[in-house]
Design an enzyme around this catalytic site. Structure first.
Site, PDB file in Angstrom:
ATOM      1  N   ASP A  84     -14.919  -1.337  15.100  1.00 44.64           N
ATOM      2  CA  ASP A  84     -16.053  -2.040  14.683  1.00 44.64           C
ATOM      3  C   ASP A  84     -16.784  -3.079  15.663  1.00 44.64           C
ATOM      4  O   ASP A  84     -15.886  -3.740  16.150  1.00 44.64           O
ATOM      5  CB  ASP A  84     -15.839  -2.709  13.335  1.00 44.64           C
TER       6      ASP A  84
ATOM      7  N   GLU B  86     -18.239   1.708  18.151  1.00 45.29           N
ATOM      8  CA  GLU B  86     -19.359   1.450  17.612  1.00 45.29           C
ATOM      9  C   GLU B  86     -20.104   0.351  18.739  1.00 45.29           C
ATOM     10  O   GLU B  86     -19.945  -0.842  18.543  1.00 45.29           O
ATOM     11  CB  GLU B  86     -19.228   0.703  16.211  1.00 45.29           C
TER      12      GLU B  86
END
Length: 575
Positions: free
Chosen positions: A217, A284
């Protein structure tokens, strides 16, 4: 700490090539909204286990599961209080182990979400940091600073939260702490050795339990400008904007982040060397410049990083070709595969993004079939295979912190997170037990969009995706890295060939090709051809066999009549 009854480890995954991840289809499970097994209205790990056979039948290669860790749920699990345990809302460690074992037996790899940029404010380390006085070493694990101005009442700099408002919150003793997202998500200080060591412990914990890798993330945000300098003034970003690196150069995509990923690559390669089973790191990485993006997937860093360019591209042939070329050129220069994305839990679903209604659905199906024809990795967000639309969630039902922190100026991401419809004629459509209200309400008109209904409908998106994934696995044309554009295709029509990996075909070896509205021109038969009409109907002279179509077309084996907003795959003629 592992309970004694949780001690069994999952088995080894099904055999496969060491580089399976370079051409995989990755399926994102937003666990809160996938399937609820215990009737509380929230999806969980046992619910996911129950539906593994459906994902195997669909034909995906691997799962990416969003956070299931212990959390106060201020950001629905992305505020992690314990990175090495399962929150009771989602089950137990034993449920995760059982899921890994069953997935491996079914030939599915499993990647879990790693959230290294920030923790929950309820994380023990942050609780201790708040209790400590300014200057205490415990505060050094996070980013605490004195404020500006005579009394320190102004934030340390002008940085903004992705969720809206300042990226700083003041504590009672007068200092401020940094949070690029919600105030309940304080940012770690990645210059501190203890932060790096603790995250490596987390990586080993889940790798030891049998996971096949991690989706990282906010992979471009861990390291900040060392001087915490102000970003350029006058830039007003939307709270849910994805690409922020250009407007906020001192926050995102700092060079120091690459050292972290080199160390993680070394760690995961150590596991792979022991048993030959690839462990994969996927970033990401919301970095707009493809050349800068490619730095994250150099041979000694991450294996893959999401390519978000198609997600933001308008539905035009020129925009798609430009995005595909830019990503492939930059990533190819470092030997990396592209990882194509059209949707995820943070953005508007394609049906809504492409105009909504019947037009949006036609375009979403066409875009999905085109993406699945591209070389590299394809990412499906749960519900893509059903062409689920973006839902207009009523203000009283919204749960996204973006809605609150933006002062109601952004509706947030709830519309893309409405729970999956599995079966039945009314909510909760098999997501929960009958009579249970899901954590986000489902529309009353989704009966025809359930998995069960679409599995029986020969024109459904679910069967279209299953057919595409079957061909991706079985046809040599779709297993390599080759892509050849058909250069005489005019605006409004995108066409490319996929060639067998060992064919040795040269760009000029096929017959001349073209695509014009209302006229028939020749498309060579040398490989699997993907054609997408974006601006209007086209007629093509193309010999072969119609393999797949995203909507009704006219084709007699020689001439193809392709309506607007439609994609086809044409296979070479039978020998």
């Amino acid at each position: 700490m592992i309970d004694p009854d949780d001690a069994d480890r999952p088995g080894s995954p099904a055999p496969g090539g060491a580089d399976w991840w370079r051409r995989a289809v990755l399926y994102q499970v937003y666990v809160r909204s996938f399937a609820d097994s215990d009737g509380d209205g929230v999806g969980d790990l046992p619910g996911l286990r129950r539906h593994l056979p459906v994902l195997v039948e669909l034909g995906v290669d691997a799962l990416w599961i969003t956070p299931f860790y212990r959390s106060p749920m201020a950001d629905h699990g992305y505020d992690v209080a314990d990175h090495r345990d399962v929150d009771p809302l989602f089950g137990r460690l034993a449920d995760l182990d059982a899921l890994l074992a069953e997935a491996a037996a079914a030939g599915l790899r499993v990647l879990v979400d790693l959230v290294p940029n920030h923790s929950s404010a309820a994380h023990p380390a942050f609780v201790e940091a708040l209790a400590a006085p300014p200057g205490d070493p415990r505060r050094a694990l996070y980013v605490f600073r004195d404020g500006r101005g005579a009394d320190g009442a102004a934030p340390p700099n002008n940085w903004r939260s992705v969720f809206g408002g300042p990226a700083w919150t003041r504590v009672p003793d007068g200092q401020w702490y940094l949070h690029l997202f919600d105030a309940a998500q304080p940012d770690w200080n990645w210059s501190h050795p203890a932060v790096r060591a603790d995250h490596e412990t987390t990586l080993r914990f889940w790798l030891d339990r049998g996971v096949d890798g991690f989706r990282i993330d906010v992979s471009h945000g861990l390291v900040k400008d060392a001087e915490l300098r102000d970003n350029p003034p006058g830039v007003d970003l939307e709270p849910d904007s994805g690409f922020r690196d250009g407007a906020e150069p001192h926050v995102w995509d700092q060079d120091g982040v690459h050292e972290i990923y080199r160390s993680w690559r070394t760690l995961t390669e150590g596991y792979t060397a022991r048993d030959g089973r690839a462990r994969v790191l996927i970033g990401e990485t919301w970095v707009s410049d493809p050349v800068r993006l490619a730095r994250y997937v150099r041979p000694d860093e991450l294996h893959l990083t999401f390519s978000f360019s198609l997600l933001g591209a308008p539905f035009t042939s020129s925009a798609w070709r430009a995005a595909i070329d830019a990503e492939r050129d930059a990533l190819g220069a470092v030997g990396a595969a592209a990882t194509w994305v059209l949707a995820n839990h943070d953005v508007v679903r394609p049906v809504g993004r492409y105009g909504g209604g019947a037009v949006g659905e036609r375009r979403a199906r066409a875009a999905l079939l085109t993406m699945l024809a591209l070389p590299g990795v394809a990412v499906l967000y749960q519900g893509d295979e059903l062409a689920l639309p973006q839902v207009e969630v009523a203000p009283a039902d919204r749960r996204d912190p973006v809605w609150t922190r933006s002062g109601g100026t952004s509706v947030g991401r709830d519309g893309a997170r409405v729970p999956m419809p599995w079966s039945g004629d009314a909510p909760p459509y098999g997501f929960s037990a009958d009579g249970v209200r899901p954590w986000l309400p489902q529309p009353a008109d989704w009966a025809a969009r359930t998995v069960l209904a679409q599995a029986a409908d020969p024109m459904s998106t679910w069967l279209l995706v299953r057919g595409a994934l079957t061909l991706r696995r079985s046809l040599p044309h779709l297993r390599g890295d080759e892509l050849r554009w058909r250069d005489d295709v005019p605006a409004g029509c995108l066409a490319f060939d996929r060639l067998p990996p060992a064919s040795g075909a040269e760009p000029g070896s096929a017959s001349a090709s073209g695509c014009t509205a209302g006229t028939a021109t020749s498309v060579g038969p040398s490989g699997m051809t993907c054609v997408m009409a974006t601006d209007g109907p086209v007629r093509l002279a193309i010999s072969g066999r119609l393999a797949l179509a995203s909507g009704p077309v006219g084709y007699d084996g020689a001439t193809l009549d392709l309506p607007a907003d439609t994609t086809v795959w044409v296979a070479p003629p039978a020998p």
